[in-house]
Design a protein around this motif. Sequence first.
Motif, PDB file in Angstrom:
ATOM      1  N   GLY A 336       0.809  -1.210   0.000  1.00 40.53           N
ATOM      2  CA  GLY A 336       0.000   0.000   0.000  1.00 40.53           C
ATOM      3  C   GLY A 336       0.845   1.265   0.000  1.00 40.53           C
ATOM      4  O   GLY A 336       2.034   1.235  -0.341  1.00 40.53           O
ATOM      5  N   THR A 337       0.230   2.358   0.405  1.00 37.66           N
ATOM      6  CA  THR A 337       0.875   3.672   0.464  1.00 37.66           C
ATOM      7  C   THR A 337       0.997   4.106   1.917  1.00 37.66           C
ATOM      8  O   THR A 337       0.072   3.893   2.710  1.00 37.66           O
ATOM      9  CB  THR A 337       0.055   4.709  -0.326  1.00 37.66           C
ATOM     10  N   THR A 339       0.399   6.273   4.671  1.00 38.28           N
ATOM     11  CA  THR A 339      -0.556   7.357   4.931  1.00 38.28           C
ATOM     12  C   THR A 339      -0.272   8.061   6.255  1.00 38.28           C
ATOM     13  O   THR A 339      -0.900   9.080   6.565  1.00 38.28           O
ATOM     14  CB  THR A 339      -1.993   6.819   4.951  1.00 38.28           C
ATOM     15  N   ARG A 340       0.641   7.509   7.039  1.00 41.85           N
ATOM     16  CA  ARG A 340       1.003   8.125   8.316  1.00 41.85           C
ATOM     17  C   ARG A 340       2.467   7.825   8.589  1.00 41.85           C
ATOM     18  O   ARG A 340       2.913   6.687   8.514  1.00 41.85           O
ATOM     19  CB  ARG A 340       0.122   7.561   9.432  1.00 41.85           C
ATOM     20  N   THR A 379       4.973   4.377  -1.829  1.00 42.08           N
ATOM     21  CA  THR A 379       4.385   3.054  -1.997  1.00 42.08           C
ATOM     22  C   THR A 379       5.330   1.997  -1.455  1.00 42.08           C
ATOM     23  O   THR A 379       6.540   2.039  -1.706  1.00 42.08           O
ATOM     24  CB  THR A 379       4.089   2.782  -3.479  1.00 42.08           C
ATOM     25  N   ALA A 408       1.333   4.082   9.135  1.00 37.38           N
ATOM     26  CA  ALA A 408       0.074   3.475   8.699  1.00 37.38           C
ATOM     27  C   ALA A 408       0.163   3.262   7.189  1.00 37.38           C
ATOM     28  O   ALA A 408       0.668   4.121   6.461  1.00 37.38           O
ATOM     29  CB  ALA A 408      -1.119   4.345   9.051  1.00 37.38           C
ATOM     30  N   ILE A 409      -0.306   2.104   6.734  1.00 37.58           N
ATOM     31  CA  ILE A 409      -0.286   1.757   5.319  1.00 37.58           C
ATOM     32  C   ILE A 409      -1.726   1.656   4.836  1.00 37.58           C
ATOM     33  O   ILE A 409      -2.531   0.915   5.413  1.00 37.58           O
ATOM     34  CB  ILE A 409       0.441   0.408   5.068  1.00 37.58           C
ATOM     35  N   GLY A 410      -2.055   2.416   3.808  1.00 34.53           N
ATOM     36  CA  GLY A 410      -3.422   2.409   3.315  1.00 34.53           C
ATOM     37  C   GLY A 410      -3.517   2.058   1.843  1.00 34.53           C
ATOM     38  O   GLY A 410      -2.517   1.868   1.172  1.00 34.53           O
TER      39      GLY A 410
END
Length: 410
Positions: A336-337, A339-340, A379, A408-410
């Motif tokens: 994922g990306t 996000t945190r 990513t 965090a990975i979203g």
Amino acid sequence: MSGAETRYAIETLLERKRDGGELAEDEIRWLIAGFVDGRLTRAQAAAFLAFVFIRGMSEDEKVALTLAMRDSGEVLSWNVDGRVVDKHSTGGVGDKVSLVLAPLWAELGACVPMISGRGLGHTGGTLDKLESIPGYRTDLDTDRLHEILLDVGCFINGQTRQLAPADRFLYALRNETATVPSIPLITASILSKKLAEGIDELSLDVKWGSGAFMKTRAEGQALADSLVAVGTGAGVHTRARLTDMNQPLGRTIGNALEVEEAVACLKGEGPEDLASLTCELIGHDPEEIARARQVLDRGGAYERWCRMVRAHGGDPEAPLLGGGCAELVVEAPADGTVTRCDAYDLGRAAFLLGAGRRTASDPVHPGVGLRLHATLGETVVAGQPLATVYHADRGLDAALALVRRGFAIG
């Protein structure tokens, strides 16, 4: 002045401030002198801080307070050609800008007498970072600093006891009286020390976000506006840049790790966010920023850094202190990306490992900290390293929990 007259004067001034009135410049100077020399009591000083905290101060009062605190001790004078400039950051995580900015600004022709501080809590201190360089002294006297400024064009040293003693007294009392988050008091504390350096120009990096003292952009803007107004009112050309500290600056957190990254930046090999912010804090306009970036990208300030380090007694070629730490890699739990990449959690993790201190007298470990392999918006795939943790068998479990929470990975 008799004791009765003194008591009458202090009660009158405190009552006026308590009731929202304004104090004159000479009255503020009398108060600050009395706090420093002991003619006035700690209780009276605490009351003054509380009334300022509650009632605030006008711009004229803030200027008067700042100058009275500056003039409570030695005000330095350099007798050098060219602009005498400095920079101040309100504190953040991974903030090693001063290490790059001082030699770069000197390379561009400015004189940079930088008086810096130590870290407290999760925010790092410039002096702690420099002391990871073997032999580097941060306690040089004024005569030696003047020699370095004439020869090298910049120094980074600790505050002497002669500079702004009123700030040391009031800062400790603010901690005891829960009056720290007051913009007039923060403004006077920061600027009294900086103006005591004898500078013509001051560039401010006012940070906001999870890893900063000011948590919201609005709070950061209010502080920046106050600092610029008071600095300008005190006769120093002052400008401020508001910067986001919701994620760390650069890719390292920790003393020797940040010196290593700063040196890479001085060689033209540093992270983009660090290089960009450094040049933006130096430049008045796009042309000046571009010129600073050209010098930085070609490694033009690295030799100036080496000269400064040697002038402080350090060895810029020696291995940094704190080597030999154990390493542990924290991996991405999923694809994922990012996000945190939270500055507070990651800064707190480095603090628990020993990179920071709870009190001013605590030691710090020069080698522990974090190296970030991914940051906000990037990513990643499951199992990819997010961060390397450098530790010395202190606070590891709690630090790892914070590192994992910080991403965090979203």
